[in-house]
Design a protein around this motif. Structure first.
Motif, PDB file in Angstrom:
ATOM      1  N   CYS A 351       0.838  -1.205   0.000  1.00 50.74           N
ATOM      2  CA  CYS A 351       0.000   0.000   0.000  1.00 50.74           C
ATOM      3  C   CYS A 351       0.872   1.253   0.000  1.00 50.74           C
ATOM      4  O   CYS A 351       0.630   2.194  -0.747  1.00 50.74           O
ATOM      5  CB  CYS A 351      -0.945  -0.026   1.206  1.00 50.74           C
ATOM      6  N   ILE A 355       1.266   4.413  -2.654  1.00 46.83           N
ATOM      7  CA  ILE A 355       1.133   5.814  -2.228  1.00 46.83           C
ATOM      8  C   ILE A 355       2.376   6.608  -2.616  1.00 46.83           C
ATOM      9  O   ILE A 355       2.298   7.718  -3.152  1.00 46.83           O
ATOM     10  CB  ILE A 355       0.871   5.881  -0.715  1.00 46.83           C
ATOM     11  N   ARG A 745      -5.411   5.178   0.040  1.00 46.76           N
ATOM     12  CA  ARG A 745      -5.314   5.792  -1.282  1.00 46.76           C
ATOM     13  C   ARG A 745      -6.130   7.075  -1.349  1.00 46.76           C
ATOM     14  O   ARG A 745      -5.721   8.056  -1.972  1.00 46.76           O
ATOM     15  CB  ARG A 745      -5.825   4.814  -2.343  1.00 46.76           C
TER      16      ARG A 745
END
Length: 911
Positions: A351, A355, A745
């Motif tokens: 994740c 980003i 996100r």
């Protein structure tokens, strides 16, 4: 140019023109109006007037000498207006009206008025200054007029960080002298008395001219003289003040100091221009270095994550089965440890990597740089593909583990059942071959023969009853082979031995029957009572043995229904026990009747029943054994029922929690979708709201941990299905990971919008207008606009993209910017990037090239020495390492090509 070589005879006084130079009132006029109103009725401090006379005279002469003249007395030499007009022409570079040649007072006034009118035409408001005062030699008015000229032509254009005039000059002084000890410039009077500030300005720009460390704060005269002499000798700045006058004055004249300092500013303006250019280059290089660092971080993190995935997938794809449940359960525990400990940090890394990638691309767009393309195999899509492969392998591995455990559990149950039945059969066959081979019938009496025949018939009945057990043993062995039981060899060996022995017993039984039947023809007597006993005792005995076998038989169940079926069957068996007990008593009654008849007829029995080995003692013993096994079977079934009830409780417990957590995750996903579309307030408000929302999601994690604990209890109990819920732990985990990733996100999108807004100078109102317009035309709330929706959005924002030739061309140009891949969709981030480029300015390659040209002294190349002199060390070396050698016709050894380097920073071709 004004003819200043006029006759110097006495002028005639005439009427005053009354002109005060009524020109436009710009910022300089405002400054004069606020701070420098030269009041006719006030007198200058004598010390200040002396300083102003000297300073202003020197300043005027520094310009007049370019025209080959100078002044001696400032309030006398400007009275006829000729040198005044000449001074203005020199410092402005413009022509003034032709002066009047007469020497009368009116001619002088007219000339001075021409000069004052010219000053007024430059936007300067002359306060209380008229031509008559200048012609009359009014010292105060003359000094005021010269100060006005100095302000307009020497100070007004000085600007540092959006300031102007006095504030800009002061800020410039403060910045240049900030590194020097004992220097604190706060004004244009007392801050300059000790002379250190003058020396610091020179040393900052020409360190070879001043030995600053040898100066003492307590010796101001020496300091001031040193600075003034160096400035005059090396910088062409005339000495405008006397050190003794400054030191001897409580508060030096501000205007004199400002005039003197402005000369230093203009003397070093070239260095200031170079510093501005260097600052621009440093800013651009810092952005590039930061972006390169982010790119290196992305490559490193992507490589580490991909390496972990590549190491993990072979482990998950290893399907080599183990021999025992314990070994497979250890594999399952290792898999749970992977799920709990090893995978979650990697989910966060994945994740964070996405980003970081999005943030990096946003920064590159904001700095007008080309998009970042990771090295081959390290794109976000590549990582997602590898991650999908990982999760597929993970799912397959878990299914394989559970199926293998089920298989091994079944195998262990079958193997134990095989051993139990084989042991019972082997115990039964023990000694049977020897008995069948015995030739006792050759010497037996008729009654003995008949007994032997009946006994053999009973044996055959018993043998036939054991046929099912042998077939069961063979069937279990076959199933173990089909299920690939690890100890199949020993099972097959034992099964083959039993089958071979069974065949031998059949053959021996047939042979013995033939022998007995041949002898029976010679024998007639038989004891009917014993025979009846034997015939009834044998099946009853067999029934008891089967009952004991069934009562000791192992069982395996997975549901409440299965155990309740066994309990029901067991209850049905117990209901037959009274009939069995009556059969037992009837069989024993036959035996007792035979004894009664023998006793009543005084018959002496020679021993036990000749037709059977099943004695009343054996029947009673086995019956007692059956009676003992029944409650044990009751206990085992009840214990299993309790276990299944516990399993059912675990199922319901997990289902209850899963049926809460699953919909909660789904609801949160939908809410995040709505939040990302219907955001209100400032971007900071939205970011704060989303982070608060994220905290509420993270705070929900204990519910997921509780579900994991319940799921582990279910797996440890070997529960493989759950009809009370449609949610599996895998569904919950994937949903949770998607939820965390989605909120992260969404937060990152808002952070990037803030980054875009701040970097591009977009106002909050503009950002809200962009968002409102985008959302209005995003009818399906999908987060992207089709071409027609986007065109309508542009029209609403004032873009001329109507359906005509010019409008279509403009729209196609815009679409090529916002949708370079021709996907047919425009995302909000692409829309914001376009709007920010349309409404704001950024550094360009041309600007950077111009800055390097300043540092290079207008050359088409720059040297390493010049870079090291003008830029901080790390950025200078950064440029030297990346600049190609200059190949132009004017190249010198060591020349570097700054043009191609600058264009490369922005992803453009060489200019």
């Amino acid at each position: 140019m004004v003819d200043y070589h006029a006759a110097n005879q006495s002028y005639q006084y005439g009427p005053s023109s009354g002109s005060n130079g009524a020109g436009g009132g710009g910022s300089m006029g405002d400054y004069m109006a606020q701070e420098d109103d030269w009041d006719r009725d006030l007198l200058l401090d004598p010390a200040w007037e002396k300083q102003q006379r000297k300073t202003f005279t020197a300043w005027c002469n520094s310009h007049l000498r370019k025209a080959g003249t100078q002044i001696e007395n400032i309030d006398e030499d400007f009275r006829d207006g000729l040198k005044l007009m000449l001074l203005l022409e020199v410092i402005s570079g413009e022509r003034l009206p032709k002066p009047e040649r007469g020497k009368m007072r009116v001619h002088k006034i007219n000339n001075v008025n021409k000069a004052l009118d010219f000053i007024a035409s430059k936007g300067v408001k002359l306060v209380s200054i008229g031509a008559e005062e200048i012609v009359d030699g009014n010292a105060k008015m003359t000094l005021g007029m010269i100060w006005t000229i100095i302000l307009r032509f020497a100070i007004q254009d000085i600007s540092v960080e959006e300031t102007s005039a006095k504030e800009g000059l002061l800020l410039w002084c403060q910045r240049k002298t900030a590194p020097y000890k004992n220097v604190n410039v706060q004004n244009f009077h007392i801050s300059w008395k000790d002379g250190l500030a003058f020396n610091a300005l020179i040393h900052r720009h020409r360190p070879e001219l001043i030995e600053y460390d040898k100066l003492r704060k307590d010796d101001p005269v020496t300091n001031l003289n040193n600075a003034f002499e160096v400035a005059e000798k090396y910088l062409d700045i005339p000495k405008m003040l006397d050190a003794e006058d400054i030191v001897g004055t409580l508060r030096p004249d501000e205007k004199a100091i400002m005039t003197y300092v402005s000369c230093f500013y203009h003397a070093f303006s070239g260095a200031q221009k170079a510093e501005t250019a260097a600052n621009r280059i440093c800013k651009v290089l810092a952005v590039n270095q930061e972006n390169e660092h982010l790119m290196e971080d992305y490559e490193r993190l992507a490589s580490d994550l991909l390496e972990w995935i590549r190491r993990t997938i072979p482990w998950l794809e290893d399907r080599v089965p183990q021999k025992t449940i314990q070994e497979m359960q250890q594999k399952l525990e290792d898999f749970r440890d992977y799920r709990r400990v090893h995978k979650p940090p990697k989910v966060q890394e994945k994740c964070q990597l996405e980003i970081n990638f999005n943030t990096l691309q946003t920064k590159l767009r904001l700095s007008n740089r080309p998009a970042f393309m990771p090295s081959e195999g390290r794109m976000v899509s590549d990582i997602n593909n590898c991650w999908q492969h990982l999760e597929q392998a993970e799912k397959g591995y878990e299914e394989w583990l559970l199926n293998e455990i089920r298989r091994l559990e079944r195998l262990d149950h079958l193997a134990e059942k095989f051993r139990q039945k084989a042991s019972i059969h082997e115990a039964w066959t023990d000694g049977k071959e020897a008995m069948l081979k015995h030739r006792d019938y050759e010497t037996a009496t008729l009654s003995d023969i008949k007994a032997l025949i009946r006994k053999h018939e009973a044996f055959e009945s018993d043998l036939a009853a054991h046929q099912d057990r042998v077939e069961q043993i063979a069937a279990i062995a076959q199933e173990l082979n089909e299920l690939d039981y690890y100890d199949s060899h020993n099972v097959n060996t034992r099964c083959q031995k039993i089958c071979d022995q069974w065949d031998a017993l059949g053959s021996l039984t047939h042979s013995r029957r033939e022998a007995l039947e041949k002898t029976e023809k010679q024998l007639e007597t038989i004891d009917q009572l014993h025979l009846e006993y034997a015939k009834r005792a044998a099946p009853f005995n067999n029934w008891m043995e089967s009952a004991m076998e069934d009562l000791q038989d192992m069982f395996i169940v997975h549901t409440i229904e299965e155990i309740e079926g066994l309990i029901s069957a067991h209850d049905q068996f117990k209901s037959t026990l009274p009939d069995a007990d009556r059969e037992r008593e009837a069989i024993l009654a036959i035996h007792k009747e035979a004894q009664r008849i023998a006793e009543s007829n005084h018959i002496k029995l020679s021993g036990s029943n000749p037709y059977t080995t099943v004695t009343p003692q054996i029947i009673n013993s086995k019956w007692e054994k059956v009676q003992q096994l029944v409650p044990k079977r009751d206990h085992a079934l009840l214990e299993e029922q309790s276990k299944q009830q516990s399993n059912e409780h675990l199922r319901r417990q997990f289902a209850s929690q899963a049926n809460i957590v699953g919909p909660w995750i789904q609801t949160k996903m939908e809410e995040i979708g709505r939040i990302s579309i219907e955001m209100n307030g400032t971007l900071e408000d939205q970011l704060s709201h989303l982070k608060q929302y994220e905290r509420s999601i993270v705070d929900y994690k204990p519910n997921l941990d509780l579900l994991e604990q319940q799921h582990q209890l279910i797996q440890e109990a070997l529960i493989f299905d759950n009809k009370h819920t449609n949610y599996t732990m895998e569904h919950i985990r994937v949903g949770w990971e998607q939820l965390l990733t989605t909120i992260a996100r969404t937060i990152n999108e808002i952070e990037n919008q803030i980054l875009t807004r701040d970097a591009k100078g977009i106002s909050q109102e503009q950002m809200q207008e962009f968002r409102a317009s985008f959302n209005h035309f995003d009818k399906d709330h999908g987060g992207a606009l089709g071409p027609e929706e986007f065109k309508a959005c542009l029209i609403s924002l004032g873009y001329d993209v109507e359906n005509d030739r010019q409008g279509d061309a403009e729209f196609n140009r815009i679409m090529s910017v916002v949708d370079p891949n021709h996907s047919g969709l425009v995302t909000f981030q692409a829309f914001i990037d376009f709007m920010s480029r349309e409404t704001t300015d950024t550094d360009t390659a041309d600007q950077v090239i111009a800055s390097f040209k300043v540092l290079a002294g207008d050359k088409n190349f720059i040297t390493a020495e010049e870079l090291r002199r003008e830029l901080p060390p790390d950025q200078a070396e950064y440029c030297i390492a990346r600049m190609a050698p200059y190949q132009g016709p004017d190249a010198v050894p060591g020349a570097l090509d700054y043009k191609s380097f600058s264009t490369a920073l922005y992803g453009e071709s060489d200019l």
